[in-house]
Design a protein around this motif. Structure first.
Motif, PDB file in Angstrom:
ATOM      1  N   LEU A 168      50.199 -65.380  60.134  1.00  0.00           N
ATOM      2  CA  LEU A 168      48.851 -65.455  59.563  1.00  0.00           C
ATOM      3  C   LEU A 168      48.821 -64.901  58.138  1.00  0.00           C
ATOM      4  N   PHE A 169      49.481 -63.764  57.930  1.00  0.00           N
ATOM      5  CA  PHE A 169      49.528 -63.193  56.580  1.00  0.00           C
ATOM      6  C   PHE A 169      50.286 -64.114  55.625  1.00  0.00           C
ATOM      7  N   GLY A 170      51.362 -64.717  56.097  1.00  0.00           N
ATOM      8  CA  GLY A 170      52.118 -65.651  55.256  1.00  0.00           C
ATOM      9  C   GLY A 170      51.294 -66.865  54.868  1.00  0.00           C
ATOM     10  N   THR A 171      50.550 -67.398  55.831  1.00  0.00           N
ATOM     11  CA  THR A 171      49.685 -68.546  55.548  1.00  0.00           C
ATOM     12  C   THR A 171      48.591 -68.173  54.562  1.00  0.00           C
ATOM     13  N   ALA A 172      47.983 -66.998  54.762  1.00  0.00           N
ATOM     14  CA  ALA A 172      46.932 -66.540  53.843  1.00  0.00           C
ATOM     15  C   ALA A 172      47.501 -66.362  52.436  1.00  0.00           C
ATOM     16  N   GLY A 173      48.691 -65.809  52.333  1.00  0.00           N
ATOM     17  CA  GLY A 173      49.319 -65.638  51.027  1.00  0.00           C
ATOM     18  C   GLY A 173      49.619 -66.965  50.360  1.00  0.00           C
ATOM     19  N   ALA A 174      50.103 -67.937  51.135  1.00  0.00           N
ATOM     20  CA  ALA A 174      50.396 -69.256  50.571  1.00  0.00           C
ATOM     21  C   ALA A 174      49.123 -69.934  50.077  1.00  0.00           C
ATOM     22  N   VAL A 175      48.025 -69.784  50.808  1.00  0.00           N
ATOM     23  CA  VAL A 175      46.749 -70.361  50.378  1.00  0.00           C
ATOM     24  C   VAL A 175      46.292 -69.712  49.079  1.00  0.00           C
ATOM     25  N   MET A 176      46.444 -68.398  48.970  1.00  0.00           N
ATOM     26  CA  MET A 176      46.041 -67.695  47.748  1.00  0.00           C
ATOM     27  C   MET A 176      46.879 -68.135  46.552  1.00  0.00           C
ATOM     28  N   VAL A 177      48.181 -68.310  46.756  1.00  0.00           N
ATOM     29  CA  VAL A 177      49.061 -68.760  45.668  1.00  0.00           C
ATOM     30  C   VAL A 177      48.670 -70.158  45.220  1.00  0.00           C
ATOM     31  N   CYS A 178      48.420 -71.062  46.176  1.00  0.00           N
ATOM     32  CA  CYS A 178      48.019 -72.435  45.826  1.00  0.00           C
ATOM     33  C   CYS A 178      46.697 -72.449  45.072  1.00  0.00           C
ATOM     34  N   ALA A 179      45.756 -71.624  45.490  1.00  0.00           N
ATOM     35  CA  ALA A 179      44.461 -71.572  44.810  1.00  0.00           C
ATOM     36  C   ALA A 179      44.627 -71.055  43.381  1.00  0.00           C
ATOM     37  N   ALA A 180      45.449 -70.041  43.200  1.00  0.00           N
ATOM     38  CA  ALA A 180      45.668 -69.494  41.859  1.00  0.00           C
ATOM     39  C   ALA A 180      46.339 -70.525  40.954  1.00  0.00           C
ATOM     40  N   LEU A 181      47.339 -71.242  41.479  1.00  0.00           N
ATOM     41  CA  LEU A 181      48.028 -72.250  40.673  1.00  0.00           C
ATOM     42  C   LEU A 181      47.114 -73.427  40.348  1.00  0.00           C
ATOM     43  N   ALA A 182      46.282 -73.837  41.298  1.00  0.00           N
ATOM     44  CA  ALA A 182      45.357 -74.942  41.042  1.00  0.00           C
ATOM     45  C   ALA A 182      44.339 -74.553  39.970  1.00  0.00           C
ATOM     46  N   THR A 183      43.827 -73.344  40.039  1.00  0.00           N
ATOM     47  CA  THR A 183      42.866 -72.875  39.038  1.00  0.00           C
ATOM     48  C   THR A 183      43.509 -72.812  37.660  1.00  0.00           C
ATOM     49  N   ALA A 184      44.718 -72.274  37.595  1.00  0.00           N
ATOM     50  CA  ALA A 184      45.420 -72.188  36.311  1.00  0.00           C
ATOM     51  C   ALA A 184      45.705 -73.581  35.760  1.00  0.00           C
ATOM     52  N   GLY A 185      46.092 -74.515  36.617  1.00  0.00           N
ATOM     53  CA  GLY A 185      46.362 -75.880  36.172  1.00  0.00           C
ATOM     54  C   GLY A 185      45.118 -76.564  35.630  1.00  0.00           C
ATOM     55  N   ARG A 186      43.988 -76.401  36.329  1.00  0.00           N
ATOM     56  CA  ARG A 186      42.734 -76.993  35.839  1.00  0.00           C
ATOM     57  C   ARG A 186      42.337 -76.406  34.491  1.00  0.00           C
ATOM     58  N   ASP A 187      42.481 -75.089  34.335  1.00  0.00           N
ATOM     59  CA  ASP A 187      42.145 -74.455  33.055  1.00  0.00           C
ATOM     60  C   ASP A 187      43.056 -74.952  31.941  1.00  0.00           C
ATOM     61  N   TRP A 188      44.340 -75.117  32.237  1.00  0.00           N
ATOM     62  CA  TRP A 188      45.299 -75.590  31.236  1.00  0.00           C
ATOM     63  C   TRP A 188      44.952 -77.011  30.795  1.00  0.00           C
ATOM     64  N   VAL A 189      44.595 -77.876  31.752  1.00  0.00           N
ATOM     65  CA  VAL A 189      44.247 -79.258  31.405  1.00  0.00           C
ATOM     66  C   VAL A 189      42.980 -79.286  30.554  1.00  0.00           C
ATOM     67  N   ARG A 190      42.012 -78.437  30.876  1.00  0.00           N
ATOM     68  CA  ARG A 190      40.765 -78.404  30.088  1.00  0.00           C
ATOM     69  C   ARG A 190      41.010 -77.974  28.643  1.00  0.00           C
TER      70      ARG A 190
END
Length: 88
Positions: free
Chosen positions: A30-52
């Protein structure tokens, strides 16, 4: 033999230790899954900001690259036709 152990043809399993390990493995998953979700969310946010922040949108870059590829292909085709004296 202790009360929390069971024997299967000479193979003795400590049930409380097995259950504790299974619980800890589940919690770790459960902790591993939660961590993976947090990493994906952070990378997606950074990618959207970079494209903007890009000067030229990615769609414009893709259209330009496609146009350049078509021009290069046409030029290559024309050069081949000219060298081989093909009417097509």
């Amino acid at each position: 033999m202790a009360t929390n152990e069971r024997s299967f043809n000479g193979f003795q399993v400590n049930r409380s230790l097995l259950a504790g390990g299974a619980v800890l493995t589940g919690i770790g998953a459960l902790f591993g899954t939660a961590g993976a979700v947090m990493v994906c969310a952070a990378l997606a946010t950074a990618g959207r900001d970079w494209v903007r922040r890009l000067d030229t949108p990615p769609t414009a870059l893709a259209h330009r690259a496609l146009h350049e590829a078509k021009v290069a292909s046409s030029a290559g085709w024309e050069a081949w036709r000219a060298e081989h004296h093909s009417p097509n």
